[in-house]
Every structure is written in C-alpha cells, then in structure tokens.
Design an enzyme around this catalytic site. Structure first.
Site, PDB file in Angstrom:
ATOM      1  N   CYS A  76     -28.392 -30.814  17.819  1.00 22.63           N
ATOM      2  CA  CYS A  76     -27.665 -30.622  19.343  1.00 22.63           C
ATOM      3  C   CYS A  76     -28.177 -29.339  19.791  1.00 22.63           C
ATOM      4  O   CYS A  76     -28.311 -29.418  21.168  1.00 22.63           O
ATOM      5  CB  CYS A  76     -26.040 -31.200  19.509  1.00 22.63           C
ATOM      6  SG  CYS A  76     -25.666 -29.986  18.476  1.00 22.63           S
ATOM      7  N   HIS A 134     -24.456 -27.777  25.894  1.00 26.75           N
ATOM      8  CA  HIS A 134     -24.855 -26.573  25.110  1.00 26.75           C
ATOM      9  C   HIS A 134     -25.745 -25.451  26.032  1.00 26.75           C
ATOM     10  O   HIS A 134     -26.544 -26.613  27.009  1.00 26.75           O
ATOM     11  CB  HIS A 134     -25.832 -26.588  24.348  1.00 26.75           C
ATOM     12  CG  HIS A 134     -25.240 -27.277  22.693  1.00 26.75           C
ATOM     13  ND1 HIS A 134     -23.798 -26.783  22.339  1.00 26.75           N
ATOM     14  CD2 HIS A 134     -25.240 -27.300  21.512  1.00 26.75           C
ATOM     15  CE1 HIS A 134     -23.783 -27.535  21.599  1.00 26.75           C
ATOM     16  NE2 HIS A 134     -24.133 -27.954  21.188  1.00 26.75           N
TER      17      HIS A 134
HETATM   18  N1  LIG Z   1     -20.688 -32.374  17.317  1.00 25.08           N
HETATM   19  C1  LIG Z   1     -22.037 -33.035  18.238  1.00 25.08           C
HETATM   20  O1  LIG Z   1     -22.384 -32.638  19.239  1.00 25.08           O
HETATM   21  C2  LIG Z   1     -23.155 -33.184  16.916  1.00 25.08           C
HETATM   22  C3  LIG Z   1     -24.911 -33.142  17.811  1.00 25.08           C
HETATM   23  C4  LIG Z   1     -25.333 -33.650  16.491  1.00 25.08           C
HETATM   24  C5  LIG Z   1     -25.677 -33.500  15.390  1.00 25.08           C
HETATM   25  N2  LIG Z   1     -24.309 -34.053  15.394  1.00 25.08           N
HETATM   26  C6  LIG Z   1     -23.707 -34.389  13.336  1.00 25.08           C
HETATM   27  O2  LIG Z   1     -23.489 -35.566  13.599  1.00 25.08           O
HETATM   28  C7  LIG Z   1     -22.142 -35.968  12.420  1.00 25.08           C
HETATM   29  C8  LIG Z   1     -20.914 -36.405  12.993  1.00 25.08           C
HETATM   30  O3  LIG Z   1     -21.218 -34.803  13.573  1.00 25.08           O
HETATM   31  P1  LIG Z   1     -19.542 -34.702  14.261  1.00 25.08           P
HETATM   32  O4  LIG Z   1     -19.396 -33.430  14.936  1.00 25.08           O
HETATM   33  O5  LIG Z   1     -19.214 -36.612  14.936  1.00 25.08           O
HETATM   34  O6  LIG Z   1     -17.675 -34.488  12.961  1.00 25.08           O
HETATM   35  P2  LIG Z   1     -16.858 -35.458  13.110  1.00 25.08           P
HETATM   36  O7  LIG Z   1     -16.166 -35.367  14.334  1.00 25.08           O
HETATM   37  O8  LIG Z   1     -16.023 -34.462  12.563  1.00 25.08           O
HETATM   38  O9  LIG Z   1     -16.890 -36.594  13.193  1.00 25.08           O
HETATM   39  C9  LIG Z   1     -17.084 -37.379  11.202  1.00 25.08           C
HETATM   40  C10 LIG Z   1     -16.588 -39.024  10.906  1.00 25.08           C
HETATM   41  O10 LIG Z   1     -17.471 -39.021   9.789  1.00 25.08           O
HETATM   42  C11 LIG Z   1     -16.414 -39.818   8.982  1.00 25.08           C
HETATM   43  N3  LIG Z   1     -16.551 -39.055   8.129  1.00 25.08           N
HETATM   44  C12 LIG Z   1     -15.766 -38.101   7.695  1.00 25.08           C
HETATM   45  N4  LIG Z   1     -15.709 -38.120   6.023  1.00 25.08           N
HETATM   46  C13 LIG Z   1     -16.210 -38.829   5.593  1.00 25.08           C
HETATM   47  C14 LIG Z   1     -16.351 -39.529   4.408  1.00 25.08           C
HETATM   48  N5  LIG Z   1     -15.929 -39.042   3.522  1.00 25.08           N
HETATM   49  N6  LIG Z   1     -16.822 -40.797   4.421  1.00 25.08           N
HETATM   50  C15 LIG Z   1     -16.624 -41.878   5.463  1.00 25.08           C
HETATM   51  N7  LIG Z   1     -17.001 -40.846   6.315  1.00 25.08           N
HETATM   52  C16 LIG Z   1     -16.514 -40.012   7.305  1.00 25.08           C
HETATM   53  C17 LIG Z   1     -14.795 -39.701  10.336  1.00 25.08           C
HETATM   54  O11 LIG Z   1     -14.170 -40.663  10.430  1.00 25.08           O
HETATM   55  P3  LIG Z   1     -12.836 -40.490  10.196  1.00 25.08           P
HETATM   56  O12 LIG Z   1     -12.344 -40.481  11.621  1.00 25.08           O
HETATM   57  O13 LIG Z   1     -12.371 -41.300   8.879  1.00 25.08           O
HETATM   58  O14 LIG Z   1     -12.376 -39.205   9.424  1.00 25.08           O
HETATM   59  C18 LIG Z   1     -15.904 -39.596  11.228  1.00 25.08           C
HETATM   60  O15 LIG Z   1     -15.748 -40.767  12.100  1.00 25.08           O
HETATM   61  C19 LIG Z   1     -23.287 -34.961  11.704  1.00 25.08           C
HETATM   62  O16 LIG Z   1     -23.844 -35.207  10.791  1.00 25.08           O
HETATM   63  C20 LIG Z   1     -23.190 -33.702  12.892  1.00 25.08           C
HETATM   64  O17 LIG Z   1     -23.440 -32.854  11.925  1.00 25.08           O
HETATM   65  C21 LIG Z   1     -23.168 -33.837  15.882  1.00 25.08           C
END
Ligand SMILES: NC(=O)c1ccc[n+]([C@@H]2O[C@H](COP(=O)([O-])OP(=O)(O)OC[C@H]3O[C@@H](n4cnc5c(N)ncnc54)[C@H](OP(=O)(O)O)[C@@H]3O)[C@@H](O)[C@H]2O)c1
Length: 357
Positions: A151, A249
């Site tokens: 991001c 950001h």
């Molecule tokens: N946040 C950003 O701005 C952003 C931007 C670009 C890319 N990303 C990428 O996008 C991805 C998600 O980021 P996020 O910020 O959205 O993280 P997050 O808020 O922590 O969400 C993680 C998601 O994955 C699920 N999950 C976690 N552990 C799991 C497991 N063992 N098995 C199955 N599902 C699981 C969670 O489900 P539960 O709710 O059931 O735990 C939740 O739906 C990451 O790879 C991150 O690097 C994020």
C-alpha cells in the site's frame, strides 16, 4: 454479460473489508462467499467484523447477513475468481491452492517477488499482466496469481510513472507517513497495544516495509521484455514511519530526473496522464489516475476521500535544490482502496476485459 461468482478470502480484515466494498453491486462480479479463519467461520459477516469495522459505506444488509466460511474448507472450483486479503504466510499456501483452478487477485506479498508473477497496477504497468501466461505454463495452473503492490508503493509509483516516461529518473528518496489501517486489524482495534503505541506519536520504523517499497518500485517500473520483467536499475532510499492517522498514506518524494525538467512541463504531464483503465473505461477506473493540486495545503489524508479511493493525489510539486535536476512533491494514496481492495478489483477488471479469464 453473465456475472462471475466470486469469493473474498480474508474478508473480515482491513483490506478484505475494502475488497468487499469494492465488489458490492459490481457490474461484472457477483460476491457470493466470504472466507476467513476458523475464528470467524460460522458467524455472520456483521458479527465477524464487530470491533474493527473499516468501511466507507455500510455494507448492504444481505452482505452483513452472509455466513463467513472457513477458508480451509472451501472448494475453489465453486467460484470463478478469488480475491485474497490474507496475511502473507497464510496466502502462500491458500493462494497457490486456489490458483491451480481459478484466477486469484491478491493484496498479500506472498507471491509478489516471484519472477513469473506481476505486481500489477493497471494504471502503471499494464504490460506486466502478460507474465501470468508464463506463470500458467510454468506451473501447469488453470488459474493464476495476480498480486497488487504494497500500500506504500502504489502512490509512489503511480506518481512517478509520468515523470519517468518523460524525463527518466536517476535517483529517488521517499519518506512515508503511513496510516494505522496499513497495519491491519491491530492498527484499528481501539484496545490494541500497537494502536496505543502510536497514539499522539510517530513510530520511526515499520518492519520489512522499506525493503518492500524498494524492490516493488524497481519491479513495477521495470520493462516487460522477452517474457520477463526486468527491474528498473535505480538507487532508491526509503524511510517508512507510522503516524496517528486512521486511513490514507502520505509520502514525501525527492528525486533527480535524467533529463533537464521544467516544472510547468512536469505539472502538465502529471495533469494529463491517462492510462489503460481510462482508455478501456473499466468500471472502477477514476476519470484520471492522478490529481495535481496547486494549493500548498493539499493533499491531506483526512481530505483524500473527497476525490475517491482510486486516485493518487499530488501536491507541493516544486524544484528540489539538492539535486541537479531535482524535483520534490507530496503524494497521498488510500492504502485500503487503491492500495488494497479497490486496486485488486481494478486489476481483475483489466484482465477480464483483456480476456485473460
Ligand atoms: N491494511 C492495508 O492497508 C493493506 C494494504 C495492502 C496490502 N495489505 C495486505 O493485505 C493482507 C491483509 O491485511 P490486513 O491489513 O487486512 O490484515 P488483517 O486486518 O489482520 O486481516 C487479516 C484477514 O485474514 C484472515 N486470517 C488471518 N489468519 C488467518 C488464518 N490462519 N486462516 C485464515 N484466515 C486468516 C483474518 O480472518 P479473521 O478475522 O477470522 O482472523 C482476516 O480476515 C496482508 O497480506 C497485508 O500485507 C494490507
């Protein structure tokens, strides 16, 4: 055109919620399933996201009532496309399993750095999409994996693209002020220790982020030649910090162009920049990828939403006195929309329009 049934993996997280938002009432994709961990499985979507809701608009009633599925108990062949917003370690296993059968568009970094995988931003490097054909051949997959960038990378490279096309870039520095939602759920939940540590504060380091921005910028701005993506060979220095802002950001960019530049010319080429999503009139494409401001107080993370989540906002564009052909400016980009959910939905629209699936 008949809509394709799609599933969102990691639908309950910060990025996943934005994928869900971007798919609601989509003209080509039909959101039929939401997957997450066993912690969320069996709950309604509304129950599963309680406490860390990060929608711009409240999801439709029928989406809130959908039961969340355990991603380990799903047959990929039930769906036409998967959108994944899983943590990278989980994505490494699950996305590979899905891509054997169907296209996977991902916000995760798990596959980004592999040679036969693009880091696609249709506004910036549409030609890199071709590498998914090689990926399918190499791996014997019916589907493929098409990740978006980190991001923090996305706003930087989008703003650099018209400059590099017209003047070339010799060297580049960037200092980020990254929002809390970039850290996912731990940045959003009010009871999280991480969020508390940033309160009224700035953290001067985000683990792993600077390396990602450097490698991704070189790959995305690289050339697609003879079935390969050749990374751009320039020196890049990056400092990533976390600030007490919920979403969007801000980045301060300093660079030296190869050719002499004239500031009014740079402004013109940035203002006039148009790319494939606009030409193809993709459903999620903004009118222009970049909006340039003359007002010194713009852009701001808090005001970014007024212009839409898919646009890159640039301001304070001026000569930088430190470098010979120096330029500096400030850029804002929505980490959850352009940098995650909206970005991968735009990639899916692009590859659908180009008949990759
Ligand atoms: N946040 C950003 O701005 C952003 C931007 C670009 C890319 N990303 C990428 O996008 C991805 C998600 O980021 P996020 O910020 O959205 O993280 P997050 O808020 O922590 O969400 C993680 C998601 O994955 C699920 N999950 C976690 N552990 C799991 C497991 N063992 N098995 C199955 N599902 C699981 C969670 O489900 P539960 O709710 O059931 O735990 C939740 O739906 C990451 O790879 C991150 O690097 C994020």
């Amino acid at each position: 055109m008949k809509k394709l049934d799609v599933i969102v993996l990691g639908a309950t997280g910060a990025a996943g919620q934005n994928v869900v938002e971007s798919l609601q009432n989509h003209p080509w994709f039909n959101l039929v399933a939401l997957g997450a961990s066993s912690r969320s499985a069996g709950k309604t979507y509304q129950e599963a996201i309680a406490g860390a809701v990060f929608f711009d608009k409240t999801p439709a009633e029928d989406v809130l009532k959908m039961k969340v599925l355990d991603i380990n108990k799903i047959d990929p062949e039930d769906y036409g496309v998967a959108f994944s917003a899983l943590p990278s370690d989980v994505a490494k296993i699950i996305e590979g399993k899905y891509a054997k059968k169907i296209p996977v568009f991902s916000t995760a970094s798990a596959y980004r750095y592999e040679k036969d995988v693009p880091i696609l931003i249709p506004d910036v490097n549409p030609s890199h999409a071709k590498i998914v054909k090689k990926q399918q051949e190499n791996r014997g997959w019916e589907g493929f994996i098409c990740p978006g960038p980190n991001c923090t990378t996305v706003g930087l490279v989008t703003s650099l693209k018209p400059i590099i096309d017209n003047f070339g870039i010799r060297s580049l520095h960037m200092v980020s002020s990254q929002s809390l939602s970039g850290a996912g759920e731990k940045g959003l939940r009010s009871d999280s220790e991480y969020r508390k540590s940033v309160e009224m504060n700035v953290l001067p380091y985000i683990e792993g982020e600077e390396e990602k921005v450097v490698e991704e910028t070189q790959k995305i701005l690289g050339k697609y030649q003879k079935n390969n993506i050749n990374p751009l060979n320039i020196k890049i220095g990056v400092t990533c910090t976390r600030v007490y802002v919920n979403r969007v950001h801000l980045e301060s960019v300093f660079l030296e162009t190869k050719k002499e530049n004239d500031i009014s010319e740079v402004k013109k080429i940035m203002n006039n920049y148009i790319s494939e999503p606009q030409k193809l009139q993709l459903p999620s494409a903004p009118e222009k990828p970049i909006i340039l401001f003359e007002d010194n107080l713009l852009p701001q993370p808090k005001l970014h939403y007024k212009y839409g989540g898919q646009v890159t906002l640039v301001g304070r564009l001026r000569k930088d006195p430190v470098f010979k052909n120096g330029l500096s400016y400030v850029v804002t980009s929505d980490n959850l929309d352009k940098g995650a959910g909206g970005g991968i939905v735009l990639s899916a629209e692009f590859l659908k329009k180009k008949r990759y699936f």
